[in-house]
Design a protein around this motif. Structure first.
Motif, short mmCIF file in Angstrom:
data_model
loop_
_atom_site.label_atom_id
_atom_site.label_comp_id
_atom_site.label_asym_id
_atom_site.label_seq_id
_atom_site.Cartn_x
_atom_site.Cartn_y
_atom_site.Cartn_z
N LEU A 1 38.63 2.08 -31.25
CA LEU A 1 37.88 2.41 -30.04
C LEU A 1 36.58 3.14 -30.34
CD1 LEU A 1 40.85 3.45 -27.76
CD2 LEU A 1 39.23 1.64 -27.25
N THR A 2 36.50 3.78 -31.48
CA THR A 2 35.26 4.46 -31.86
C THR A 2 34.37 3.59 -32.73
OG1 THR A 2 36.35 5.48 -33.77
CG2 THR A 2 36.36 6.73 -31.71
N ARG A 3 34.96 2.59 -33.38
CA ARG A 3 34.17 1.73 -34.26
C ARG A 3 33.47 0.60 -33.52
NH1 ARG A 3 38.96 1.63 -37.27
NH2 ARG A 3 39.20 -0.57 -36.74
N TRP A 4 34.05 0.19 -32.39
CA TRP A 4 33.52 -0.99 -31.70
C TRP A 4 33.65 -0.82 -30.19
CZ3 TRP A 4 36.09 -4.83 -28.71
CH2 TRP A 4 35.31 -5.96 -28.43
N LYS A 5 32.57 -1.15 -29.49
CA LYS A 5 32.57 -1.11 -28.03
C LYS A 5 32.36 -2.53 -27.53
CE LYS A 5 30.25 0.93 -24.02
NZ LYS A 5 29.18 1.85 -23.57
N PRO A 6 33.22 -3.02 -26.63
CA PRO A 6 33.11 -4.40 -26.17
C PRO A 6 31.83 -4.65 -25.38
CG PRO A 6 34.70 -3.22 -24.84
CD PRO A 6 34.34 -2.31 -25.98
N GLY A 7 31.31 -5.86 -25.47
CA GLY A 7 30.18 -6.25 -24.64
C GLY A 7 30.60 -6.37 -23.19
N GLU A 8 29.62 -6.34 -22.32
CA GLU A 8 29.92 -6.35 -20.88
C GLU A 8 30.68 -7.60 -20.46
OE1 GLU A 8 27.50 -6.40 -16.62
OE2 GLU A 8 26.50 -5.72 -18.44
N ALA A 9 30.30 -8.77 -20.99
CA ALA A 9 30.97 -10.01 -20.60
C ALA A 9 32.43 -10.02 -21.06
CB ALA A 9 30.22 -11.22 -21.17
N ALA A 10 32.68 -9.61 -22.30
CA ALA A 10 34.05 -9.60 -22.81
C ALA A 10 34.90 -8.59 -22.05
CB ALA A 10 34.04 -9.26 -24.30
N TRP A 11 34.34 -7.43 -21.75
CA TRP A 11 35.07 -6.40 -21.00
C TRP A 11 35.39 -6.90 -19.58
CZ3 TRP A 11 38.15 -2.58 -21.57
CH2 TRP A 11 38.31 -1.59 -20.60
N THR A 12 34.45 -7.58 -18.96
CA THR A 12 34.69 -8.12 -17.62
C THR A 12 35.81 -9.14 -17.63
OG1 THR A 12 32.38 -7.74 -16.97
CG2 THR A 12 33.64 -9.36 -15.68
#
Length: 425
Positions: A159-170
């Motif tokens: 969770l600290t190494r990678w933040k999902p892009g908006e499209a993938a999170w949606t």
């Protein structure tokens, strides 16, 4: 020269067989023989099965695949799980949705099928007496222990190494919302465990392998604890706030982060509604707005409330596509059909309601969905000639909104990618 050639030939004839004998090629059976799992045990109904920490057998990915391929699938029936429908407060629902979205995205990657399978496992665990009774509790069980977490992403730093892009999170949130509103992924049945095919966890010894989805293998407990009657528990109120999710989830922000987010939301509300307010003469204030880009759908009610201020009667209508936002009332059918969010307040009548366009943003509770507008498209008029008898025009064709399609991305073995979970639960 001939002697040299003969000597070389003799050396090869003797050396090659000797090298093969001393360096035998790796074969799957060797990997299978080296795996030493605990003795298989079927937990009796009177004893609650233990939830073991994730410990992996020391094997290379190829050897692990060879061992996993040697484990047969159970021949017992694999019934689909019962639909699950979340019942709780709006805050609990928002936190549960984002916890489940994080679980499916970080464990399965941006793949709709894999995400649905992981979501089903989470809900199966929620109903089983061996696991916590909140969605966030299940997903983040053991997160405070480096070896005790049940979902590897929650304690390995993903969770600290990678933040999902908006499209993938949606997309992940859409999968989570559908799972919480009754969608069932049938192939994994009542599975409570899974792992990728390139690892072998020690807990595998006492479970039955029942399904494979992509590179993930799914398991349930052997005996009574893996049958439908064992999944008889209900969720509890009070989804915990998970600080790890604050960077991507408004619902999990607290303290200074929440204050900052609320200030940003107020600023977005002011910027959004400034010149777009349309007053409905003689009735109430109405706002036709373009919703800010990047704002989570869960925050729309707060956005509407800030825009309406202290008005006792107010209606807030929002569109995510600026090209579709109307400039005036009344609204046309096409504008209503593309509306993304609606908020209505009438304090004298005790009304305060928020609705989403669930074709754009699936919601866990169907009562939060707008009624779908049916668009009528008139057929072209028939051509009439003086010598022909006029033919009545055909009835209008009825068309509904397009069905929401999932987005699927399949990749290779994601051992090093933070977007795909590489372990087990």
């Amino acid at each position: 020269m001939i002697r040299i050639v003969l000597a070389g030939t003799a050396t090869l004839a003797l050396g090659v067989p000797a090298w093969v004998v001393t360096h035998p090629p790796a074969i799957p059976h060797a990997a299978v023989a080296r795996v030493k799992l605990p003795p298989r045990r079927v937990v009796p109904p009177a004893e609650l099965p233990p939830v073991e920490p994730v410990r992996l057998v020391d094997l290379s990915p190829d050897d692990a695949r060879a061992f996993n391929a040697s484990v047969p699938f159970s021949t017992d029936s694999n019934p689909a799980a019962r639909p699950f429908r979340y019942v709780g407060s709006a805050d609990d629902l928002a936190r549960a949705t984002d916890c489940l979205a994080a679980g499916v995205l970080y464990e399965a990657g941006d793949d709709a099928t894999g995400e649905r399978a992981v979501a089903q496992v989470v809900l199966n665990r929620l109903r089983h007496p061996a696991f916590p009774k909140t969605v966030c509790g299940v997903v983040f069980e053991g997160q405070d222990r480096s070896t005790g977490c049940q979902f590897t992403f929650s304690c390995d730093g993903a969770l600290t190494r990678w933040k999902p892009g908006e499209a993938a999170w949606t997309r992940a949130r859409a999968v989570a919302a559908m799972a919480l509103s009754g969608s069932v992924y049938r192939p994994v049945g009542y599975a409570t465990h899974y792992h990728t095919d390139w690892v072998v966890p020690y807990w595998q010894a006492s479970l039955d392998k029942i399904a494979a989805v992509g590179s993930h293998l799914f398991f349930r407990w052997s005996g009574w604890w893996g049958t439908p009657p064992a999944f008889n528990r209900h969720m509890l109120a009070g989804e915990p706030v998970v600080a790890q999710l604050a960077p991507v989830s408004y619902a999990h922000k607290t303290g200074a982060a929440l204050v900052e987010a609320q200030a940003a939301l107020a600023e977005a509300a002011a910027a959004t509604t400034g010149a777009q307010a349309v007053t409905v003469a003689g009735t109430s204030d109405s706002f036709l707005v373009t919703l800010p880009h990047g704002v989570a759908p869960e925050t729309y009610p707060a956005l509407a409330a800030k825009a309406c201020g202290d008005r006792p009667v107010c209606k807030f209508s929002g569109w995510t596509d600026a090209t579709r936002t109307p400039a005036a009332l009344p609204l046309e059918a096409a504008q209503i059909a593309t509306m993304s969010f609606s908020y209505m307040r009438d304090r004298a009548a005790g009304i305060e309601k928020s609705l989403w366009n669930c074709q754009q943003t699936p919601r866990p509770v169907r009562t939060q969905c707008m009624k779908q507008q049916v668009m009528l498209t008139a057929a072209p008029a028939a051509t009439v000639t003086p010598s022909a008898t006029p033919t009545p025009a055909p009835a209008p064709e009825q068309r509904g909104p397009a069905e929401l399609g999932g987005v699927r991305r399949k990749g290779d073995e994601p051992v090093s990618s933070p977007a795909r979970g590489g372990g087990s639960l």
